[in-house]
Write a protein that holds these residues in place. Structure first.
Motif, mmCIF file in Angstrom:
data_model
loop_
_atom_site.group_PDB
_atom_site.id
_atom_site.type_symbol
_atom_site.label_atom_id
_atom_site.label_comp_id
_atom_site.label_asym_id
_atom_site.label_seq_id
_atom_site.Cartn_x
_atom_site.Cartn_y
_atom_site.Cartn_z
ATOM 1 N N LYS A 14 0.841 -1.076 0.001
ATOM 2 C CA LYS A 14 -0.103 0.115 -0.188
ATOM 3 C C LYS A 14 0.919 1.395 -0.088
ATOM 4 O O LYS A 14 0.445 2.333 -0.768
ATOM 5 C CB LYS A 14 -0.920 -0.027 1.209
ATOM 6 N N GLU A 15 2.038 1.322 0.747
ATOM 7 C CA GLU A 15 2.872 2.381 0.695
ATOM 8 C C GLU A 15 3.415 2.410 -0.410
ATOM 9 O O GLU A 15 3.548 3.591 -1.006
ATOM 10 C CB GLU A 15 4.016 2.025 1.749
ATOM 11 N N ALA A 16 3.968 1.379 -1.303
ATOM 12 C CA ALA A 16 4.389 1.560 -2.616
ATOM 13 C C ALA A 16 3.379 2.286 -3.489
ATOM 14 O O ALA A 16 3.816 3.048 -4.292
ATOM 15 C CB ALA A 16 5.078 0.261 -2.958
ATOM 16 N N VAL A 17 2.478 1.670 -3.539
ATOM 17 C CA VAL A 17 1.140 2.046 -4.525
ATOM 18 C C VAL A 17 1.054 3.459 -4.314
ATOM 19 O O VAL A 17 1.093 4.323 -5.075
ATOM 20 C CB VAL A 17 -0.038 1.265 -4.435
ATOM 21 N N GLU A 62 -0.442 10.810 -0.729
ATOM 22 C CA GLU A 62 0.322 10.823 0.463
ATOM 23 C C GLU A 62 -0.576 9.942 1.571
ATOM 24 O O GLU A 62 -0.116 9.247 2.680
ATOM 25 C CB GLU A 62 0.524 11.974 1.000
ATOM 26 N N ARG A 63 -1.899 10.232 1.742
ATOM 27 C CA ARG A 63 -2.644 9.318 2.677
ATOM 28 C C ARG A 63 -2.609 8.067 2.495
ATOM 29 O O ARG A 63 -2.703 6.936 3.839
ATOM 30 C CB ARG A 63 -4.242 9.684 2.496
ATOM 31 N N GLY A 84 0.002 2.958 4.666
ATOM 32 C CA GLY A 84 0.553 1.695 4.347
ATOM 33 C C GLY A 84 1.781 1.564 5.504
ATOM 34 O O GLY A 84 2.078 0.487 5.859
ATOM 35 N N GLN A 85 2.501 2.911 5.771
ATOM 36 C CA GLN A 85 3.459 2.716 6.890
ATOM 37 C C GLN A 85 2.839 2.538 8.030
ATOM 38 O O GLN A 85 3.383 1.790 8.808
ATOM 39 C CB GLN A 85 4.036 4.181 6.857
#
Length: 57
Positions: free
Chosen positions: A19-22, A29-30, A35-36
């Protein structure tokens, strides 16, 4: 039970990374932040289970 929680932690960490990569790719940014957070939650769950295993043996 510990094995299930470790697997759940790994799954949360993997989905968080994805999710962070996507989010980074599309510039959302959200989504990156979510993801983080999910990745951190998964890492914390794994650390908790590892600690429990240390004291179990």
């Amino acid at each position: 039970m510990s094995g299930k929680q470790k697997a759940k932690g790994k799954m949360e960490e993997a989905t968080g990374k994805t999710k962070e990569a996507v989010g980074r790719t599309v510039g959302n940014e959200r989504m990156m932040a979510e993801g983080q957070a999910k990745k951190s939650k998964g890492a914390a769950r794994q650390a908790k289970e590892k600690t429990k295993d240390v004291f179990k043996h």
